[in-house]
Design a protein around this motif. Sequence first.
Motif, PDB file in Angstrom:
ATOM      1  N   ARG A 192      29.135   2.368  -9.453  1.00 36.61           N
ATOM      2  CA  ARG A 192      28.097   3.474  -8.687  1.00 36.61           C
ATOM      3  C   ARG A 192      26.640   2.746  -8.914  1.00 36.61           C
ATOM      4  O   ARG A 192      26.452   2.632 -10.226  1.00 36.61           O
ATOM      5  CB  ARG A 192      28.352   4.569  -8.607  1.00 36.61           C
ATOM      6  CG  ARG A 192      29.475   5.042  -7.978  1.00 36.61           C
ATOM      7  CD  ARG A 192      29.828   6.758  -8.423  1.00 36.61           C
ATOM      8  NE  ARG A 192      30.176   6.681  -9.592  1.00 36.61           N
ATOM      9  CZ  ARG A 192      30.571   7.852 -10.337  1.00 36.61           C
ATOM     10  NH1 ARG A 192      30.523   8.997  -9.324  1.00 36.61           N
ATOM     11  NH2 ARG A 192      31.279   8.253 -11.487  1.00 36.61           N
TER      12      ARG A 192
ATOM     13  N   ASN B  79      29.545  15.485 -20.510  1.00 36.16           N
ATOM     14  CA  ASN B  79      29.311  14.943 -19.278  1.00 36.16           C
ATOM     15  C   ASN B  79      28.062  13.948 -19.499  1.00 36.16           C
ATOM     16  O   ASN B  79      27.177  14.309 -18.728  1.00 36.16           O
ATOM     17  CB  ASN B  79      29.144  16.047 -18.122  1.00 36.16           C
ATOM     18  CG  ASN B  79      29.002  15.586 -16.858  1.00 36.16           C
ATOM     19  OD1 ASN B  79      29.810  14.607 -16.747  1.00 36.16           O
ATOM     20  ND2 ASN B  79      28.511  16.130 -15.888  1.00 36.16           N
TER      21      ASN B  79
ATOM     22  N   SER C  59      35.473  13.450 -22.231  1.00 31.00           N
ATOM     23  CA  SER C  59      36.418  12.639 -21.746  1.00 31.00           C
ATOM     24  C   SER C  59      36.113  11.132 -22.376  1.00 31.00           C
ATOM     25  O   SER C  59      34.930  11.022 -22.782  1.00 31.00           O
ATOM     26  CB  SER C  59      36.006  12.535 -20.095  1.00 31.00           C
ATOM     27  OG  SER C  59      34.848  11.872 -19.699  1.00 31.00           O
TER      28      SER C  59
ATOM     29  N   ARG D 251      41.519  12.010 -19.345  1.00 31.18           N
ATOM     30  CA  ARG D 251      41.909  10.835 -19.345  1.00 31.18           C
ATOM     31  C   ARG D 251      42.207  10.373 -17.986  1.00 31.18           C
ATOM     32  O   ARG D 251      42.731   9.164 -17.927  1.00 31.18           O
ATOM     33  CB  ARG D 251      43.446  10.600 -19.994  1.00 31.18           C
ATOM     34  CG  ARG D 251      43.230  11.150 -21.586  1.00 31.18           C
ATOM     35  CD  ARG D 251      44.754  10.885 -22.194  1.00 31.18           C
ATOM     36  NE  ARG D 251      45.133  11.748 -22.870  1.00 31.18           N
ATOM     37  CZ  ARG D 251      44.524  11.321 -24.484  1.00 31.18           C
ATOM     38  NH1 ARG D 251      44.089  10.241 -24.847  1.00 31.18           N
ATOM     39  NH2 ARG D 251      44.949  12.128 -25.579  1.00 31.18           N
TER      40      ARG D 251
ATOM     41  N   VAL E 113      47.697   9.920  -6.903  1.00 33.77           N
ATOM     42  CA  VAL E 113      46.739  10.230  -5.582  1.00 33.77           C
ATOM     43  C   VAL E 113      46.232   8.845  -5.341  1.00 33.77           C
ATOM     44  O   VAL E 113      46.018   7.980  -6.355  1.00 33.77           O
ATOM     45  CB  VAL E 113      45.698  11.209  -5.670  1.00 33.77           C
ATOM     46  CG1 VAL E 113      46.435  12.825  -5.840  1.00 33.77           C
ATOM     47  CG2 VAL E 113      44.850  10.896  -6.905  1.00 33.77           C
TER      48      VAL E 113
ATOM     49  N   ALA F 164      35.243  14.935 -10.328  1.00 33.05           N
ATOM     50  CA  ALA F 164      36.716  15.070 -10.937  1.00 33.05           C
ATOM     51  C   ALA F 164      36.880  15.910 -12.046  1.00 33.05           C
ATOM     52  O   ALA F 164      37.590  16.973 -12.278  1.00 33.05           O
ATOM     53  CB  ALA F 164      37.695  13.717 -11.114  1.00 33.05           C
TER      54      ALA F 164
ATOM     55  N   ASP G 215      34.392  17.904 -13.387  1.00 39.70           N
ATOM     56  CA  ASP G 215      34.012  18.915 -13.042  1.00 39.70           C
ATOM     57  C   ASP G 215      35.051  20.057 -12.325  1.00 39.70           C
ATOM     58  O   ASP G 215      35.218  21.299 -12.865  1.00 39.70           O
ATOM     59  CB  ASP G 215      32.845  19.110 -12.197  1.00 39.70           C
ATOM     60  CG  ASP G 215      31.577  18.096 -12.570  1.00 39.70           C
ATOM     61  OD1 ASP G 215      31.528  17.863 -13.922  1.00 39.70           O
ATOM     62  OD2 ASP G 215      31.135  17.382 -11.827  1.00 39.70           O
TER      63      ASP G 215
ATOM     64  N   PHE H 175      38.137  19.581 -12.431  1.00 39.20           N
ATOM     65  CA  PHE H 175      39.230  19.768 -13.648  1.00 39.20           C
ATOM     66  C   PHE H 175      38.819  20.630 -14.678  1.00 39.20           C
ATOM     67  O   PHE H 175      39.577  21.635 -15.063  1.00 39.20           O
ATOM     68  CB  PHE H 175      39.447  18.359 -14.404  1.00 39.20           C
ATOM     69  CG  PHE H 175      40.208  18.466 -15.598  1.00 39.20           C
ATOM     70  CD1 PHE H 175      41.589  17.958 -15.716  1.00 39.20           C
ATOM     71  CD2 PHE H 175      39.757  18.926 -16.890  1.00 39.20           C
ATOM     72  CE1 PHE H 175      42.456  17.891 -16.687  1.00 39.20           C
ATOM     73  CE2 PHE H 175      40.657  19.009 -17.994  1.00 39.20           C
ATOM     74  CZ  PHE H 175      41.948  18.522 -18.056  1.00 39.20           C
TER      75      PHE H 175
ATOM     76  N   ASN I 212      44.750  19.105 -13.912  1.00 43.67           N
ATOM     77  CA  ASN I 212      45.030  17.810 -13.586  1.00 43.67           C
ATOM     78  C   ASN I 212      44.973  17.754 -12.076  1.00 43.67           C
ATOM     79  O   ASN I 212      44.833  16.674 -11.476  1.00 43.67           O
ATOM     80  CB  ASN I 212      46.576  17.378 -14.165  1.00 43.67           C
ATOM     81  CG  ASN I 212      46.141  16.695 -15.496  1.00 43.67           C
ATOM     82  OD1 ASN I 212      45.224  15.895 -15.554  1.00 43.67           O
ATOM     83  ND2 ASN I 212      47.303  16.578 -16.033  1.00 43.67           N
TER      84      ASN I 212
ATOM     85  N   GLY J   7      41.623  17.820 -10.820  1.00 43.69           N
ATOM     86  CA  GLY J   7      40.900  16.595 -10.796  1.00 43.69           C
ATOM     87  C   GLY J   7      41.382  15.514  -9.748  1.00 43.69           C
ATOM     88  O   GLY J   7      40.768  14.662  -9.285  1.00 43.69           O
TER      89      GLY J   7
HETATM   90  P1  ATP Z   1      33.489  12.661 -13.715  1.00 47.63           P
HETATM   91  O1  ATP Z   1      33.615  11.335 -13.437  1.00 47.63           O
HETATM   92  O2  ATP Z   1      33.534  13.851 -12.729  1.00 47.63           O
HETATM   93  O3  ATP Z   1      32.521  12.839 -14.998  1.00 47.63           O
HETATM   94  P2  ATP Z   1      35.229  13.002 -16.271  1.00 47.63           P
HETATM   95  O4  ATP Z   1      34.949  11.321 -16.702  1.00 47.63           O
HETATM   96  O5  ATP Z   1      34.566  13.750 -16.825  1.00 47.63           O
HETATM   97  O6  ATP Z   1      34.832  12.680 -14.620  1.00 47.63           O
HETATM   98  P3  ATP Z   1      37.857  11.901 -15.708  1.00 47.63           P
HETATM   99  O7  ATP Z   1      38.749  11.806 -16.805  1.00 47.63           O
HETATM  100  O8  ATP Z   1      37.328  10.841 -14.805  1.00 47.63           O
HETATM  101  O9  ATP Z   1      36.665  12.898 -16.065  1.00 47.63           O
HETATM  102  O10 ATP Z   1      38.773  12.936 -14.646  1.00 47.63           O
HETATM  103  C1  ATP Z   1      38.990  14.208 -15.029  1.00 47.63           C
HETATM  104  C2  ATP Z   1      40.351  14.478 -14.845  1.00 47.63           C
HETATM  105  O11 ATP Z   1      40.638  14.290 -13.082  1.00 47.63           O
HETATM  106  C3  ATP Z   1      41.566  13.728 -15.208  1.00 47.63           C
HETATM  107  O12 ATP Z   1      41.824  14.247 -16.552  1.00 47.63           O
HETATM  108  C4  ATP Z   1      42.450  13.857 -14.264  1.00 47.63           C
HETATM  109  O13 ATP Z   1      43.276  15.141 -14.435  1.00 47.63           O
HETATM  110  C5  ATP Z   1      41.950  13.695 -13.002  1.00 47.63           C
HETATM  111  N1  ATP Z   1      41.798  12.424 -12.623  1.00 47.63           N
HETATM  112  C6  ATP Z   1      40.589  11.640 -12.346  1.00 47.63           C
HETATM  113  N2  ATP Z   1      40.715  10.738 -11.707  1.00 47.63           N
HETATM  114  C7  ATP Z   1      42.038  10.476 -11.318  1.00 47.63           C
HETATM  115  C8  ATP Z   1      42.886   9.794 -10.627  1.00 47.63           C
HETATM  116  N3  ATP Z   1      42.551   8.311 -10.110  1.00 47.63           N
HETATM  117  N4  ATP Z   1      44.218  10.176 -10.179  1.00 47.63           N
HETATM  118  C9  ATP Z   1      44.618  11.264 -10.604  1.00 47.63           C
HETATM  119  N5  ATP Z   1      44.033  12.185 -11.195  1.00 47.63           N
HETATM  120  C10 ATP Z   1      42.672  11.822 -11.722  1.00 47.63           C
END
Ligand code: ATP
Length: 313
Positions: A102, A167, A195, A227, A248, A256, A258, A260, A282, A285
């Motif tokens: 992005r 974050n 994360s 993850r 999905v 995601a 937030d 989650f 999960n 997210g």
């Molecule tokens: P952000 O982009 O909001 O900062 P983050 O890096 O804090 O996200 P991620 O690990 O990217 O956190 O996503 C949080 C949760 O959302 C994951 O642990 C998972 O449960 C869900 N999630 C994120 N992306 C996907 C995906 N493509 N498919 C399914 N579940 C997802």
Amino acid sequence: QSKVLTIGEVLVEIVATERGDGFREPVKLIGPFPSGAPAIFIDQVGKLGQAAAIISRVGDDDFGHVNLDRLKRDGVDVSGIEVDPLGTTGSAFVRYREDGGRNFVFNIRHSACGTIELKGPAADLVESCTHMHVMGSSLYAPSVVDAVLKATRTIKENGGTVSFDPNLRAEILNSPGMREALATVLAETDLFLPSGEELFLFSPADSEAEAIANLLKSGVKAVVLKRGAAGASYVDATREISLPGFRVTEVDPTGAGDCFGATFVTFWLGGADPETALRYANAAGARAVTRSGPMEGASTRAELDALIAEQRS
Ligand code: ATP
């Protein structure tokens, strides 16, 4: 009943409708969408029916009111959002690149939410809330750092609990006083939700297990590791649980983490076992990434139940 508080930026996102590189050429836009990591987090908490409040500041403009209206509609107590008649609400222009990354143009440095203060209704909220959720990304302005640290300490002293989602973006990590503020928050944290590499930023170690063990030794009660599409893990002194992500189609990953975190915290506060909290988090997210717009993918309990039921069968 417990009441969840967060403090930090409220802004809008305006999104390019076509993928490509940045904003050097005219491009079609869609928005404004309510946004800001703490706003997305607290909206998801409210949508699940949990008592929720946010302390922030917006301008008396449509971008501010877009947020106030949405948060109110979803059950969030917005008495701590001060409307500054002379201020401006922050905004971010976002364009997705072909490679999934992005590009952002932020107008937030001089926005109203850079000068949050714990006085009046905001100070009352701190006394009435029992759980504080800290977003590392909010610790970019000295007044916000001050408000977050004071609120965290007060809630902890009043017998409440604290969750912390780093974050972090690299450019924030190097702002003055940031590392000290993060360390202070971590020392008060019950539930830590990093994360990926964020885990090692806070707990340098050779392995994930060692990094988590050191955090638990330092007083954190549980670590929840996000993850991405692969799901998430929960570790406390006696349990270690990992669950795969839901399947999905990803449209927009913003929000995601937030959604989650909000869901995990809500279920955890409600006394759910960690596996149930992790499963619902999960699901939240996963649902968040299926919608375009940062807050548009926040889910109700019924929507989470439906996704869980659908992928169980
Ligand atoms: P952000 O982009 O909001 O900062 P983050 O890096 O804090 O996200 P991620 O690990 O990217 O956190 O996503 C949080 C949760 O959302 C994951 O642990 C998972 O449960 C869900 N999630 C994120 N992306 C996907 C995906 N493509 N498919 C399914 N579940 C997802």
